[in-house]
Design an enzyme around this catalytic site. Structure first.
Site, short mmCIF file in Angstrom:
data_model
loop_
_atom_site.label_atom_id
_atom_site.label_comp_id
_atom_site.label_asym_id
_atom_site.label_seq_id
_atom_site.Cartn_x
_atom_site.Cartn_y
_atom_site.Cartn_z
N CYS A 129 0.58 -6.04 -5.70
CA CYS A 129 1.51 -5.53 -6.70
C CYS A 129 2.94 -5.76 -6.25
CB CYS A 129 1.26 -4.05 -6.94
SG CYS A 129 0.39 -3.79 -8.47
N CYS A 169 6.71 -4.86 2.00
CA CYS A 169 6.20 -4.70 0.64
C CYS A 169 7.08 -5.47 -0.35
CB CYS A 169 6.18 -3.21 0.32
SG CYS A 169 5.87 -2.85 -1.41
N GLU A 219 3.66 -4.24 -12.76
CA GLU A 219 2.38 -4.93 -12.57
C GLU A 219 1.21 -3.96 -12.49
OE1 GLU A 219 4.57 -7.89 -9.56
OE2 GLU A 219 2.39 -7.78 -9.36
N CYS A 225 10.00 -0.17 1.97
CA CYS A 225 9.20 -0.60 3.14
C CYS A 225 9.36 -2.12 3.26
CB CYS A 225 7.73 -0.23 2.95
SG CYS A 225 7.50 1.52 2.60
N SER A 260 -1.45 7.22 -4.11
CA SER A 260 -1.00 6.88 -2.75
C SER A 260 0.48 7.20 -2.61
CB SER A 260 -1.24 5.38 -2.53
OG SER A 260 -0.75 4.99 -1.27
N CYS A 307 -5.37 -0.92 -10.38
CA CYS A 307 -4.24 -0.46 -9.57
C CYS A 307 -3.00 -0.46 -10.47
CB CYS A 307 -4.07 -1.45 -8.41
SG CYS A 307 -2.59 -1.20 -7.45
N SER A 358 0.27 6.59 3.08
CA SER A 358 0.57 5.34 3.78
C SER A 358 1.22 5.71 5.11
CB SER A 358 1.52 4.49 2.93
OG SER A 358 0.84 4.13 1.75
N GLY A 367 6.08 1.15 -6.92
CA GLY A 367 6.72 2.46 -7.00
C GLY A 367 6.08 3.52 -6.13
N GLU A 368 6.83 4.59 -5.94
CA GLU A 368 6.38 5.74 -5.15
C GLU A 368 6.03 6.86 -6.14
OE1 GLU A 368 5.39 6.84 -2.11
OE2 GLU A 368 5.24 8.67 -3.28
N ASN A 372 -0.45 -8.37 4.18
CA ASN A 372 -0.41 -9.57 3.35
C ASN A 372 1.05 -10.06 3.38
OD1 ASN A 372 -0.80 -11.44 1.37
ND2 ASN A 372 -1.80 -10.03 -0.04
N CYS A 398 10.99 0.08 -6.30
CA CYS A 398 10.76 1.26 -5.46
C CYS A 398 11.97 1.45 -4.57
CB CYS A 398 9.51 1.08 -4.62
SG CYS A 398 9.11 2.52 -3.60
N1 SAH Z 1 4.41 3.72 -2.79
C1 SAH Z 1 3.08 4.15 -2.52
C2 SAH Z 1 2.05 3.47 -3.40
C3 SAH Z 1 2.23 2.02 -3.68
S1 SAH Z 1 2.07 0.92 -2.28
C4 SAH Z 1 2.74 3.97 -1.07
O1 SAH Z 1 3.48 3.30 -0.35
O2 SAH Z 1 1.73 4.53 -0.64
C5 SAH Z 1 0.31 0.91 -2.06
C6 SAH Z 1 -0.16 0.47 -0.68
O3 SAH Z 1 0.06 -0.92 -0.48
C7 SAH Z 1 0.56 1.19 0.44
O4 SAH Z 1 -0.35 1.68 1.40
C8 SAH Z 1 1.41 0.08 1.01
O5 SAH Z 1 1.76 0.34 2.33
C9 SAH Z 1 0.52 -1.12 0.84
N2 SAH Z 1 1.21 -2.39 0.98
C10 SAH Z 1 2.41 -2.74 0.49
N3 SAH Z 1 2.74 -4.00 0.85
C11 SAH Z 1 1.72 -4.45 1.60
C12 SAH Z 1 1.47 -5.69 2.28
N4 SAH Z 1 2.36 -6.69 2.26
N5 SAH Z 1 0.30 -5.83 2.95
C13 SAH Z 1 -0.59 -4.82 2.98
N6 SAH Z 1 -0.41 -3.63 2.38
C14 SAH Z 1 0.74 -3.45 1.69
FE1 SF4 Z 2 6.89 1.37 0.39
FE2 SF4 Z 2 4.98 1.93 -1.42
FE3 SF4 Z 2 7.53 1.64 -2.18
FE4 SF4 Z 2 6.17 -0.49 -1.38
S1 SF4 Z 2 5.75 0.73 -3.18
S2 SF4 Z 2 8.30 0.08 -0.80
S3 SF4 Z 2 4.88 0.39 0.21
S4 SF4 Z 2 6.74 3.22 -0.82
#
Ligand code: SAH
Ligand code: SF4
Length: 403
Positions: free
Chosen positions: A357, A140, A107, A137, A215, A126, A238, A183-184, A314, A133
Site C-alpha cells: 500500500c 514505508c 489504495e 516511517c 494496525s 487491506c 507495528s 495512513g495511521e 519490502n 501518513c
Molecule cells: N500505520 C499503521 C498501519 C498501516 S502500515 C501502522 O504502521 O501500523 C501497515 C504495516 O505495513 C505496518 O506494520 C508497517 O510497518 C508495514 N510496512 C510498511 N512499509 C513496509 C515495507 N516497506 N516493508 C514491510 N512492511 C512495511
Molecule cells: Fe508508518 Fe504505518 Fe504511516 Fe507507513 S502508514 S508511515 S508504516 S505509520
C-alpha cells in the site's frame, strides 16, 4: 517529502455530500422521515448499498426516478470517483488505486487465499484510513509521501464495498478486513471506529469483529481509548524495534510515545479485552535484525499475551536499506521463541500488504529528483548510525502526530 499527487486538478474541490455508506440505518431513516418518504424506501436504499449488486443510485430501479434524483443531490452513493485495479501474482492479489472527489489517491489491496486442508478460502482486503501518513516511517512508501488528509467514514467503507462488489460478481464474499493500507488509523480514530461499526453491523456490512484487524504504529492515547471501548477488532502494533533510539528512527512517533509506553498500553489492551495483541516487525538487514535487538524484544515482551510477526522489508521507499537475510530472521525468531514468545515468519505476499500500500500512489507522484533521494538516503544512514550507537534522536516529533 513529496506532496500527495492530485490526479485530476479539475476535481480539486471536495464533494461535501455525505457518503451514504457512512450513515447509520437510523440516520438514513431520519432523512427519509424528514423528506416525507416512507421508511421502507430507506430500507431499499440500505439494501442497495449493502447488497453489492449496484454501483450507482440510478441502478436502484425499485426507487422512483424523482426520489433517485433527490437522493443523488443529498448523498454520494459511492465516495470513490474512479478505481484502477492491477492484478499481480496470477490474479491472487488485486491492487486498487482509488481516486476521491478532491483528487486524493488512496489504495486498497485484495488478496485471495485458496482453500487449503481444513482452511476455507479467504479473501482479505487491506484498506487505507488516511491519504498519506504523518508518521513518516522511512521504510514505508506512504510515509515517504507525507500526510494528505484524513479519510471520511464513507471513504473508508467504500473501499470495502468496491472489493465486495468485485467478489460478488463470482459469488464470493470478503472474509477479512485489515487496516494496514495508507495512513495511521489511530490518528483518524473517530472515522475508523464509525467505519468498523458499519463493517460490523449485521444490518450493514455484517463482518464479525474477529475478522477485522487495525494496525497502529503506536498512538498510545488511541490504544487506551480502544481499551476503554472493549473488544472491537484485533489490534496489531507495528513494533519494529524494542530499543528507543532505533525506534525513534524507524517509527518517528516513538519520540512522542516511547516503546515501553506503547507496549504497556498494548498489554493493558490484551488484559482488558482477552484478545492477543499482534506485533509486526519489518526486518531490515543490519538495522533491527541483530541478536541484540532480538534479546531486547524478548525482554520487552516476556510473559505477554502476544504474537510477533517478522516480515522482511519490502524495498519500496527510497532507503539505503534492504530486507534481512533469511538466516537473520530465523535467528531472531529463535531468540523470541526461546523466550516463550509466539513468533511467525511471514514470507508470503499476504504479509507484504502494508508494503504494497502506498506504492501505486507513490508511482503516480513521480520519481523524486536524484538529489532529493540521495539526501534522504544520507540522512537515514546518519540517523541509523547514531541510533545504533544508542543515542536518542533529537529530531522533532512529526507534525500532525500529537494534537
Ligand atoms: N500505520 C499503521 C498501519 C498501516 S502500515 C501502522 O504502521 O501500523 C501497515 C504495516 O505495513 C505496518 O506494520 C508497517 O510497518 C508495514 N510496512 C510498511 N512499509 C513496509 C515495507 N516497506 N516493508 C514491510 N512492511 C512495511
Ligand atoms: Fe508508518 Fe504505518 Fe504511516 Fe507507513 S502508514 S508511515 S508504516 S505509520
Amino acid at each position: 517529502m513529496i506532496s500527495l499527487p492530485i490526479a485530476d486538478p479539475s476535481a480539486a474541490a471536495r464533494d461535501e455530500r455525505p457518503g451514504v455508506s457512512g450513515l447509520r440505518a437510523e440516520e438514513l431513516e431520519a432523512w427519509f422521515a424528514a423528506n416525507g418518504e416512507p421508511a421502507y424506501r430507506a430500507r431499499q436504499v440500505g439494501d442497495a448499498v449493502w447488497g453489492h449488486a449496484v454501483a450507482t443510485i440510478d441502478e436502484v430501479s425499485t426507487l422512483p426516478a424523482a426520489l433517485r434524483t433527490r437522493l443523488a443531490e443529498a448523498f454520494r452513493f459511492d465516495t470513490v470517483v474512479d478505481t484502477d485495479v492491477r492484478l499481480t501474482e496470477g490474479g491472487l492479489t488485486e491492487k486498487a488505486l482509488h481516486r476521491l472527489s478532491d483528487g486524493a489517491l488512496i489504495e486498497s489491496v485484495l488478496m485471495h487465499y485458496p482453500a487449503r486442508a481444513a482452511q476455507r478460502e479467504r479473501h482479505t482486503l487491506c484498506i487505507s484510513s488516511q491519504a498519506g501518513c504523518a508518521v513518516g516511517c522511512p521504510f514505508c512508501a506512504t510515509g515517504e509521501l507525507g500526510f494528505g488528509r484524513d479519510l471520511e467514514t464513507a471513504e473508508i467503507v467504500d473501499q470495502v464495498r468496491h472489493a465486495a462488489r468485485r467478489l460478488a460478481v463470482d459469488g464470493r464474499r470478503l472474509t477479512n478486513v485489515v487496516f494496514m493500507g495508507m495512513g495511521e488509523p489511530l490518528l483518524n480514530l473517530d472515522r475508523v471506529l464509525a467505519a468498523v461499526d458499519a463493517l460490523n453491523d449485521p444490518r450493514r456490512f455484517g463482518l464479525g469483529a474477529r475478522h477485522i484487524t487495525v494496525s497502529t504504529s503506536g498512538v498510545v492515547p488511541g490504544i487506551r481509548r480502544l481499551t476503554a471501548l472493549g473488544p472491537q477488532f484485533t489490534l496489531a502494533v507495528s513494533l519494529h524495534a524494542a530499543r528507543d533510539p532505533l525506534r525513534d528512527v524507524l517509527v518517528p512517533l516513538n519520540r512522542r510515545w516511547p516503546v515501553a509506553e506503547v507496549v504497556a498500553a498494548a498489554r493493558d489492551h490484551a488484559a482488558a479485552t482477552g484478545r492477543r495483541v499482534t506485533y509486526e516487525v519489518t526486518m531490515i538487514a543490519g538495522i533491527n535484525d541483530t541478536e541484540v535487538d532480538a534479546r531486547a524484544m524478548a525482554e520487552l515482551l516476556r510473559g505477554d499475551h502476544a504474537h510477533v510477526n517478522l516480515i522482511p522489508m519490502n524495498p519500496v521507499a527510497h532507503t539505503p536499506w534492504t530486507a534481512s537475510p533469511d538466516a537473520a530472521i530465523e535467528r531472531f525468531a529463535t531468540i523470541l521463541g526461546d523466550a516463550g514468545i509466539a513468533t511467525t515468519i511471514r514470507r508470503n505476499r499476504g504479509q507484504e500488504i502494508g508494503a504494497a500500500c502506498g506504492q501505486l500512489a507513490a508511482e503516480r507522484a513521480g520519481e523524486p529528483a536524484p538529489a532529493v533521494v540521495a539526501r534522504r538516503r544520507d540522512r537515514l544512514v546518519a540517523e541509523s548510525a547514531h541510533a545504533l550507537r544508542g543515542e536518542r534522536s533529537d529530531e522533532p516529533v512529526p507534525a500532525g502526530v500529537d494534537d
